[in-house]
Design an enzyme around this catalytic site. Structure first.
Site, PDB file in Angstrom:
ATOM      1  N   GLY A   1       3.273   5.212  -2.998  1.00  0.00           N
ATOM      2  CA  GLY A   1       5.347   6.594  -3.326  1.00  0.00           C
ATOM      3  C   GLY A   1       5.166   6.196  -5.587  1.00  0.00           C
ATOM      4  O   GLY A   1       5.409   7.304  -5.247  1.00  0.00           O
TER       5      GLY A   1
ATOM      6  N   ALA B   1       0.634  -0.995   0.038  1.00  0.00           N
ATOM      7  CA  ALA B   1       0.457   0.039  -0.491  1.00  0.00           C
ATOM      8  C   ALA B   1       0.842   1.181  -0.064  1.00  0.00           C
ATOM      9  O   ALA B   1       0.392   1.722  -0.391  1.00  0.00           O
ATOM     10  CB  ALA B   1      -1.018  -0.023   1.221  1.00  0.00           C
ATOM     11  N   ASP B   2       1.513   1.475   1.185  1.00  0.00           N
ATOM     12  CA  ASP B   2       2.835   2.141   1.244  1.00  0.00           C
ATOM     13  C   ASP B   2       3.526   2.351   0.062  1.00  0.00           C
ATOM     14  O   ASP B   2       3.975   3.946  -0.861  1.00  0.00           O
ATOM     15  CB  ASP B   2       4.246   1.972   1.819  1.00  0.00           C
ATOM     16  CG  ASP B   2       3.838   2.741   2.843  1.00  0.00           C
ATOM     17  OD1 ASP B   2       2.701   3.390   3.983  1.00  0.00           O
ATOM     18  OD2 ASP B   2       3.753   1.603   3.811  1.00  0.00           O
ATOM     19  N   ILE B   3       3.769   1.510  -0.565  1.00  0.00           N
ATOM     20  CA  ILE B   3       4.711   1.155  -2.225  1.00  0.00           C
ATOM     21  C   ILE B   3       3.656   2.192  -3.718  1.00  0.00           C
ATOM     22  O   ILE B   3       4.491   2.803  -4.194  1.00  0.00           O
ATOM     23  CB  ILE B   3       5.845   0.070  -2.341  1.00  0.00           C
ATOM     24  CG1 ILE B   3       6.807  -0.564  -1.489  1.00  0.00           C
ATOM     25  CG2 ILE B   3       6.215  -0.416  -3.770  1.00  0.00           C
ATOM     26  CD1 ILE B   3       7.072  -1.739  -1.692  1.00  0.00           C
TER      27      ILE B   3
END
Length: 393
Positions: free
Chosen positions: A171, A166-168
């Site tokens: 990003g 989810a972060d990646i």
């Protein structure tokens, strides 16, 4: 000259999403100034101590950056930060708690009134508006909220993805939107506001299961390491107890698999296996046929047959095997980067460069660049010392 040389990014970032985005920008040559809390820094510095005492997460996504410590709640620090942004920055990135950047006077509206060409990228769990706007979000929670967990795991239990996807994903969308905004600015001379939502980013990555469940249809089942809707596609045991991972994509491959791997060409003509949908529906029966065919073969022999039939296959590697992967070594994809505890290997960013390499400078220690950056802004050594003694930097 790297593509983003001459571009300065000021980032108030922590954890994964924003640091992942800004490291990509640094790879391309941008100057990335990472603003961190004095004495503590990005809390990802404390996630673990696996790289000779340094956090694995931090080493991964913070090389090639400059660390400036500022207590951004202090008036003097706010003055310094605003001076840095208005005099030096092309891009401001932040993934602070919802509303924090605006309270610091760092909203796009406030900054663009001073500097119309500024690009401001806000990364949050749910976006700048809507009923979830102020809700805290971490990677696992977004994997859950987005429905990703509902289609990942086994029949008995959902399972999160190992990496922080989810972060990646957020990003990567921040990174690509910033690149697009820089291109747009070349045409218009104006910056813009980018509003990146972790939820929207991961839902985009999960849209095939959404369409599979379109109009009230049943969603794809959780099938572990196998594919939910394509079969055979996943892990199968060989006779020596090892696992072989392979997958088929079309009818030509299915016919070749039956003839050259299973040595049962007549299977390709059977109605019950005549399409992918039928094979997927009959996966329990088909799996037993495959397992029986492999029972007298070693994993190496199975792979030899798969290769001979041009069926895609792969090893089930662990992390140690990836460090020593022959393909990565043959393509010279590893470089050494500097850290406070010596050099460590780092993977070159995906892609190829005809001239030179991406930027792969050291992982910064906390506040390593504070004095230099403040001196560039006109602060004297005495003023820097005073700010340091007051806990501002």
């Amino acid at each position: 000259m790297r593509p983003l040389e001459g571009i300065t990014v000021v980032t108030l970032e922590h954890a994964i999403a924003a640091p992942f985005a800004t490291r990509q920008l640094a790879d391309l040559g941008a100057r990335v100034i990472k603003v961190e809390r004095p004495g503590v820094g990005d809390f990802a510095r404390g996630y673990d101590e696996r790289v000779r005492g340094i956090a694995s997460h931090f080493v991964w996504i913070n090389r090639s950056k400059e660390s400036l410590t500022l207590d951004v709640k202090h008036p003097e620090a706010q003055k310094a930060l605003l001076k840095l942004i208005t005099e030096e920055a092309d891009v401001v990135v932040q993934n602070l708690a919802p509303g924090a950047a605006a309270r610091l006077g760092l909203s796009y509206e406030a900054l663009s009134a001073i500097k119309p060409e500024i690009i401001v990228c806000d990364i949050s769990g749910y976006g700048a508006d809507g009923p979830y706007r102020d809700k805290k979000a971490y990677d696992l929670l977004i994997q859950s909220e987005s429905g990703f967990l509902s289609v990942t795991g086994t029949e008995d239990e959902p399972c999160k993805a190992g990496p922080s996807i989810a972060d990646i994903s957020a990003g990567m969308y921040a990174y690509t939107n910033i690149l697009a905004a820089l291109m747009q600015r070349q045409k218009t001379g104006r910056g813009q506001h980018l509003d990146i939502s972790m939820l929207e980013s991961l839902v985009e990555w999960t849209t095939y299961p959404l369409y599979y469940a379109f109009d009230g249809a049943a969603p794809p089942p959780r099938t572990g390491a196998s594919h939910a809707t394509i079969y055979p596609y996943g892990p199968f045991p060989a006779g020596d107890g090892k696992t072989v991972m392979f997958g088929l994509q079309n009818e030509r491959e299915w016919a070749g698999f039956c003839a050259k791997v299973l040595l049962q060409p007549e299977l390709a003509r059977e109605e019950r296996f005549s399409t992918n949908s039928r094979r997927s529906a009959a996966r329990v029966e088909l799996r037993q046929i495959i397992v029986d065919a492999f029972a007298d073969l070693s994993a190496e022999q199975v792979v030899e047959r798969l290769d001979a039939a041009s069926i895609a296959n792969a090893q089930v590697n662990d992390m140690h095997a990836v460090w020593d992967h022959p393909q990565l070594k043959a393509r010279k994809r590893w470089r050494n980067i500097e850290t406070s505890v010596g050099t460590v290997p780092a993977l070159l960013p995906p892609g190829s460069w005809e001239e030179g390499d991406p930027r792969m400078d050291p992982v910064p220690t906390l506040g390593a660049h504070s004095a230099v950056i403040l001196a560039e802004l006109g602060y004297t050594a005495e003023q820097v010392a005073e700010l340091k003694s007051a806990g501002v930097i």
